[in-house]
Design a protein around this motif. Structure first.
Motif, mmCIF file in Angstrom:
data_model
loop_
_atom_site.group_PDB
_atom_site.id
_atom_site.type_symbol
_atom_site.label_atom_id
_atom_site.label_comp_id
_atom_site.label_asym_id
_atom_site.label_seq_id
_atom_site.Cartn_x
_atom_site.Cartn_y
_atom_site.Cartn_z
ATOM 1 N N THR A 87 -2.477 -0.225 7.473
ATOM 2 C CA THR A 87 -1.285 -0.213 8.309
ATOM 3 C C THR A 87 -0.187 0.539 7.556
ATOM 4 O O THR A 87 -0.336 0.891 6.384
ATOM 5 C CB THR A 87 -0.794 -1.639 8.610
ATOM 6 N N LYS A 88 0.921 0.769 8.200
ATOM 7 C CA LYS A 88 2.055 1.426 7.576
ATOM 8 C C LYS A 88 2.766 0.416 6.682
ATOM 9 O O LYS A 88 3.252 -0.617 7.143
ATOM 10 C CB LYS A 88 3.022 1.946 8.640
ATOM 11 N N CYS A 89 2.815 0.689 5.394
ATOM 12 C CA CYS A 89 3.437 -0.238 4.447
ATOM 13 C C CYS A 89 4.863 0.190 4.138
ATOM 14 O O CYS A 89 5.180 1.378 4.136
ATOM 15 C CB CYS A 89 2.643 -0.292 3.143
ATOM 16 N N SER A 97 -0.799 2.335 -3.860
ATOM 17 C CA SER A 97 -2.244 2.091 -3.855
ATOM 18 C C SER A 97 -2.952 2.735 -5.035
ATOM 19 O O SER A 97 -4.074 2.342 -5.373
ATOM 20 C CB SER A 97 -2.869 2.607 -2.551
ATOM 21 N N CYS A 104 0.854 -1.180 0.000
ATOM 22 C CA CYS A 104 0.000 0.000 0.000
ATOM 23 C C CYS A 104 0.887 1.226 0.000
ATOM 24 O O CYS A 104 2.110 1.133 0.040
ATOM 25 C CB CYS A 104 -0.940 0.015 1.211
ATOM 26 N N SER A 105 0.254 2.376 -0.072
ATOM 27 C CA SER A 105 0.988 3.631 0.054
ATOM 28 C C SER A 105 0.145 4.625 0.835
ATOM 29 O O SER A 105 -1.090 4.585 0.797
ATOM 30 C CB SER A 105 1.345 4.196 -1.332
ATOM 31 N N ASP A 106 0.784 5.488 1.558
ATOM 32 C CA ASP A 106 0.096 6.506 2.366
ATOM 33 C C ASP A 106 -0.716 7.421 1.447
ATOM 34 O O ASP A 106 -0.263 7.763 0.355
ATOM 35 C CB ASP A 106 1.111 7.325 3.151
ATOM 36 N N PRO A 107 -1.891 7.817 1.878
ATOM 37 C CA PRO A 107 -2.517 7.588 3.185
ATOM 38 C C PRO A 107 -3.550 6.466 3.156
ATOM 39 O O PRO A 107 -4.445 6.449 4.001
ATOM 40 C CB PRO A 107 -3.208 8.923 3.434
#
Length: 243
Positions: A99-101, A106, A92-95
């Motif tokens: 969870t923190k990836c 994403s 995934c990627s923020d935001p």
């Protein structure tokens, strides 16, 4: 498979007398070696490997299997794996991640993974039909995650949101299999982040199913949410609130 020459020893099925067998070829359990070697579903190399794996299964078990599902619930498994990172490989990627990836994007990876999944499905179906179906007399299809959607109000925007939700959740997977392309609303909203089918790919995937498996869970009300500006993932592209 390309990365594993021991499929005949690794693939095993227990058959119970009197039980009609329905086999699902893939249900979130991609071998880690394929993830390590080329990124799993993010690479078109998975198409050849998945087809080779399916070939082994058709050859070894097809005389006892009436129904085959290629992939279970790609429309939700891919999001959990490549958008919000609640399933392996946890990208995934923020935001957008739950969870923190440490890796992932994403905004594009769910669409890339779905595209390669669809082409792997189409390739396996083509192989089955050409090499096994006439002799084994089985059927082959795919299963999707399902909930039914109702508009929260009778407003024009909520009615549109309900249709858009169906296109994004079901049409994303089923439209290519029936019509050979993604829904128009997805192409308009996602734009260049949504992979395109070549003419050859479209012809291969169109009609590549004997049945559609529906795993239905619940119903939800759809409330329109304005399309976000800036960086978007699948969840913001669909621009609805689920409740």
């Amino acid at each position: 498979m390309h990365a594993n020459n021991s499929l005949n020893r690794l693939v095993s099925v227990v058959f119970i007398p009197g039980i009609q067998v329905h086999i699902t070829l893939h249900h979130l359990d991609l071998p880690q070696i394929l993830e390590d070697e080329y990124g799993g579903w993010l690479s078109p190399r998975i198409i050849e490997d998945f087809t080779a794996y399916a070939d082994v299964c058709f050859r070894e078990f097809g005389d006892r299997v009436v129904s085959w599902t290629t992939v279970n619930e790609p429309n939700i498994g891919i999001l959990a794996s490549y958008d919000v990172a609640t399933f392996p490989p946890g990208r995934c990627s923020d935001p957008f991640g739950a969870t923190k990836c440490t890796a992932g994007d994403s905004t594009v990876e769910p669409y890339i993974a779905a595209h390669n999944t669809l082409m792997a499905h189409a390739s396996a179906v083509s192989l089955y039909r050409k090499k096994y179906q006439a002799m084994q007399k089985g059927v082959i299809g795919i299963s999707v995650y399902s909930f039914w959607s109702y508009p929260l109000t009778n407003s024009t925007v909520d009615l549109a949101a309900t249709r858009r939700c169906k296109d994004f959740f079901f049409g994303w997977i089923l439209d290519p299999l029936v019509f050979g392309d993604y829904p128009e609303v997805m192409k308009k909203i996602v734009g260049s982040r949504l992979p395109s089918f070549t003419e050859v790919q479209s012809e291969l995937i169109k009609g590549s199913l004997d049945f559609i498996g529906i795993n239905h869970y619940y119903s939800l009300y759809m409330n329109n949410r304005p399309l976000a500006t800036g960086v978007r993932d699948y969840g913001t592209d669909i621009s609805v609130s689920l409740g």
